[in-house]
Design a protein around this motif. Sequence first.
Motif, PDB file in Angstrom:
ATOM      1  N   LEU A 101       0.847  -1.221   0.143  1.00  0.00           N
ATOM      2  CA  LEU A 101       0.376  -0.129  -0.205  1.00  0.00           C
ATOM      3  C   LEU A 101       1.180   1.619   0.157  1.00  0.00           C
ATOM      4  O   LEU A 101       1.644   1.793   0.616  1.00  0.00           O
ATOM      5  CB  LEU A 101      -0.877  -0.435   1.289  1.00  0.00           C
ATOM      6  CG  LEU A 101      -1.487  -1.322   1.318  1.00  0.00           C
ATOM      7  CD1 LEU A 101      -2.329  -0.897   2.678  1.00  0.00           C
ATOM      8  CD2 LEU A 101      -2.698  -1.473   0.628  1.00  0.00           C
ATOM      9  N   VAL A 102       0.619   1.910  -1.103  1.00  0.00           N
ATOM     10  CA  VAL A 102       1.851   3.143  -1.312  1.00  0.00           C
ATOM     11  C   VAL A 102       1.226   4.396  -1.446  1.00  0.00           C
ATOM     12  O   VAL A 102       1.016   5.879  -1.417  1.00  0.00           O
ATOM     13  CB  VAL A 102       2.904   3.060  -2.238  1.00  0.00           C
ATOM     14  CG1 VAL A 102       3.287   1.896  -2.289  1.00  0.00           C
ATOM     15  CG2 VAL A 102       1.856   2.875  -3.614  1.00  0.00           C
ATOM     16  N   GLU A 103      -0.091   5.025  -0.810  1.00  0.00           N
ATOM     17  CA  GLU A 103      -0.864   5.754  -1.647  1.00  0.00           C
ATOM     18  C   GLU A 103      -2.576   5.587  -1.102  1.00  0.00           C
ATOM     19  O   GLU A 103      -2.783   4.668  -0.470  1.00  0.00           O
ATOM     20  CB  GLU A 103      -0.893   6.300  -3.734  1.00  0.00           C
ATOM     21  CG  GLU A 103      -0.397   6.387  -4.226  1.00  0.00           C
ATOM     22  CD  GLU A 103      -0.441   6.665  -5.605  1.00  0.00           C
ATOM     23  OE1 GLU A 103      -1.531   6.824  -5.919  1.00  0.00           O
ATOM     24  OE2 GLU A 103       0.519   6.790  -6.415  1.00  0.00           O
ATOM     25  N   TYR A 104      -3.116   6.565  -0.273  1.00  0.00           N
ATOM     26  CA  TYR A 104      -3.478   7.323   0.174  1.00  0.00           C
ATOM     27  C   TYR A 104      -5.248   7.866  -0.340  1.00  0.00           C
ATOM     28  O   TYR A 104      -3.921   8.852  -0.323  1.00  0.00           O
ATOM     29  CB  TYR A 104      -4.013   6.814   1.741  1.00  0.00           C
ATOM     30  CG  TYR A 104      -2.069   6.036   2.199  1.00  0.00           C
ATOM     31  CD1 TYR A 104      -2.616   4.608   3.122  1.00  0.00           C
ATOM     32  CD2 TYR A 104      -0.562   6.656   2.491  1.00  0.00           C
ATOM     33  CE1 TYR A 104      -1.457   3.768   2.487  1.00  0.00           C
ATOM     34  CE2 TYR A 104      -0.038   5.648   2.456  1.00  0.00           C
ATOM     35  CZ  TYR A 104      -0.144   4.169   2.617  1.00  0.00           C
ATOM     36  OH  TYR A 104       0.633   3.421   2.749  1.00  0.00           O
ATOM     37  N   ASP A 105      -6.092   7.464  -0.077  1.00  0.00           N
ATOM     38  CA  ASP A 105      -7.108   8.484  -0.700  1.00  0.00           C
ATOM     39  C   ASP A 105      -7.667   9.790   0.365  1.00  0.00           C
ATOM     40  O   ASP A 105      -7.922  11.039  -0.018  1.00  0.00           O
ATOM     41  CB  ASP A 105      -8.789   8.365  -1.112  1.00  0.00           C
ATOM     42  CG  ASP A 105      -8.756   7.461  -2.134  1.00  0.00           C
ATOM     43  OD1 ASP A 105      -8.067   7.678  -3.101  1.00  0.00           O
ATOM     44  OD2 ASP A 105      -9.666   6.892  -2.253  1.00  0.00           O
ATOM     45  N   SER A 106      -6.854  10.024   0.834  1.00  0.00           N
ATOM     46  CA  SER A 106      -6.817  10.776   2.548  1.00  0.00           C
ATOM     47  C   SER A 106      -5.652  10.519   4.104  1.00  0.00           C
ATOM     48  O   SER A 106      -5.811   9.779   3.864  1.00  0.00           O
ATOM     49  CB  SER A 106      -8.515  11.138   3.213  1.00  0.00           C
ATOM     50  OG  SER A 106      -8.140   9.879   4.026  1.00  0.00           O
ATOM     51  N   GLU A 107      -5.390  12.045   4.529  1.00  0.00           N
ATOM     52  CA  GLU A 107      -4.652  11.980   5.452  1.00  0.00           C
ATOM     53  C   GLU A 107      -5.171  10.706   6.306  1.00  0.00           C
ATOM     54  O   GLU A 107      -4.321   9.903   7.622  1.00  0.00           O
ATOM     55  CB  GLU A 107      -4.710  12.795   6.391  1.00  0.00           C
ATOM     56  CG  GLU A 107      -3.295  13.206   6.991  1.00  0.00           C
ATOM     57  CD  GLU A 107      -2.271  13.016   6.150  1.00  0.00           C
ATOM     58  OE1 GLU A 107      -1.431  12.510   7.903  1.00  0.00           O
ATOM     59  OE2 GLU A 107      -1.711  12.518   5.693  1.00  0.00           O
ATOM     60  N   ARG A 108      -6.176  10.748   7.180  1.00  0.00           N
ATOM     61  CA  ARG A 108      -7.454  10.162   7.748  1.00  0.00           C
ATOM     62  C   ARG A 108      -6.791   9.116   7.499  1.00  0.00           C
ATOM     63  O   ARG A 108      -6.102   7.754   8.620  1.00  0.00           O
ATOM     64  CB  ARG A 108      -8.666  10.099   7.962  1.00  0.00           C
ATOM     65  CG  ARG A 108      -8.764   9.092   9.187  1.00  0.00           C
ATOM     66  CD  ARG A 108     -11.156   9.350   8.274  1.00  0.00           C
ATOM     67  NE  ARG A 108     -11.281   8.123   9.253  1.00  0.00           N
ATOM     68  CZ  ARG A 108     -11.855   7.079   9.008  1.00  0.00           C
ATOM     69  NH1 ARG A 108     -10.638   6.122   7.854  1.00  0.00           N
ATOM     70  NH2 ARG A 108     -11.659   6.194   9.091  1.00  0.00           N
TER      71      ARG A 108
ATOM     72  N   MET B 148      -8.867  -1.151  -1.757  1.00  0.00           N
ATOM     73  CA  MET B 148      -7.883  -0.800  -2.328  1.00  0.00           C
ATOM     74  C   MET B 148      -7.850  -0.886  -4.343  1.00  0.00           C
ATOM     75  O   MET B 148      -8.832  -1.619  -4.954  1.00  0.00           O
ATOM     76  CB  MET B 148      -7.347  -1.406  -2.196  1.00  0.00           C
ATOM     77  CG  MET B 148      -6.662  -2.658  -1.998  1.00  0.00           C
ATOM     78  SD  MET B 148      -6.066  -3.099  -1.805  1.00  0.00           S
ATOM     79  CE  MET B 148      -6.173  -4.261   0.404  1.00  0.00           C
ATOM     80  N   THR B 149      -7.194   0.225  -4.975  1.00  0.00           N
ATOM     81  CA  THR B 149      -7.720  -0.155  -6.353  1.00  0.00           C
ATOM     82  C   THR B 149      -5.755   0.412  -6.398  1.00  0.00           C
ATOM     83  O   THR B 149      -5.151   0.653  -5.689  1.00  0.00           O
ATOM     84  CB  THR B 149      -8.111   1.433  -6.724  1.00  0.00           C
ATOM     85  OG1 THR B 149      -7.393   2.492  -6.455  1.00  0.00           O
ATOM     86  CG2 THR B 149      -9.263   1.647  -6.868  1.00  0.00           C
ATOM     87  N   ARG B 150      -5.560  -0.601  -7.999  1.00  0.00           N
ATOM     88  CA  ARG B 150      -4.027  -0.582  -8.325  1.00  0.00           C
ATOM     89  C   ARG B 150      -3.450   0.768  -8.019  1.00  0.00           C
ATOM     90  O   ARG B 150      -4.224   1.130  -9.182  1.00  0.00           O
ATOM     91  CB  ARG B 150      -3.895  -2.111  -9.869  1.00  0.00           C
ATOM     92  CG  ARG B 150      -2.354  -2.049  -9.693  1.00  0.00           C
ATOM     93  CD  ARG B 150      -3.133  -3.188 -11.166  1.00  0.00           C
ATOM     94  NE  ARG B 150      -3.202  -4.347 -10.486  1.00  0.00           N
ATOM     95  CZ  ARG B 150      -2.349  -5.791 -10.217  1.00  0.00           C
ATOM     96  NH1 ARG B 150      -1.506  -5.349  -9.991  1.00  0.00           N
ATOM     97  NH2 ARG B 150      -2.923  -6.844  -9.073  1.00  0.00           N
ATOM     98  N   VAL B 151      -2.658   0.918  -8.271  1.00  0.00           N
ATOM     99  CA  VAL B 151      -1.323   1.909  -8.882  1.00  0.00           C
ATOM    100  C   VAL B 151      -0.819   1.737 -10.532  1.00  0.00           C
ATOM    101  O   VAL B 151      -0.161   0.431  -9.823  1.00  0.00           O
ATOM    102  CB  VAL B 151      -0.935   2.488  -7.586  1.00  0.00           C
ATOM    103  CG1 VAL B 151       0.053   3.905  -8.461  1.00  0.00           C
ATOM    104  CG2 VAL B 151      -1.685   2.967  -7.010  1.00  0.00           C
ATOM    105  N   GLY B 152      -0.830   1.562 -11.533  1.00  0.00           N
ATOM    106  CA  GLY B 152      -0.462   1.521 -12.257  1.00  0.00           C
ATOM    107  C   GLY B 152      -1.280   0.228 -13.216  1.00  0.00           C
ATOM    108  O   GLY B 152      -1.541  -0.504 -12.451  1.00  0.00           O
TER     109      GLY B 152
END
Length: 73
Positions: free
Chosen positions: A20-27, A45-49
């Motif tokens: 997990l490398v990206e997050y939709d929010s700071e929370r 989660m959704t795939r990045v790339g």
Amino acid sequence: MNEHSTVTVELGETNETRHLVEYDSERVRQVLGALPAGTTLPVRMTRVGSRSNVWRVTDLPGAPEPRESRVEP
């Protein structure tokens, strides 16, 4: 969560490992960063790339709210 804000998780049903490398929010990032190793929690989660095993967390259904860290004077 490591110093690069990456969390490695294992999917319970398939034993698949995801990063997990990206997050939709700071929370969402704060909640994941505060959890102890071995915690079981539903994660959307959704795939990045398209070619790597890195994912963006879109939701943590039922996750607790992050605690505010307070420094005593």
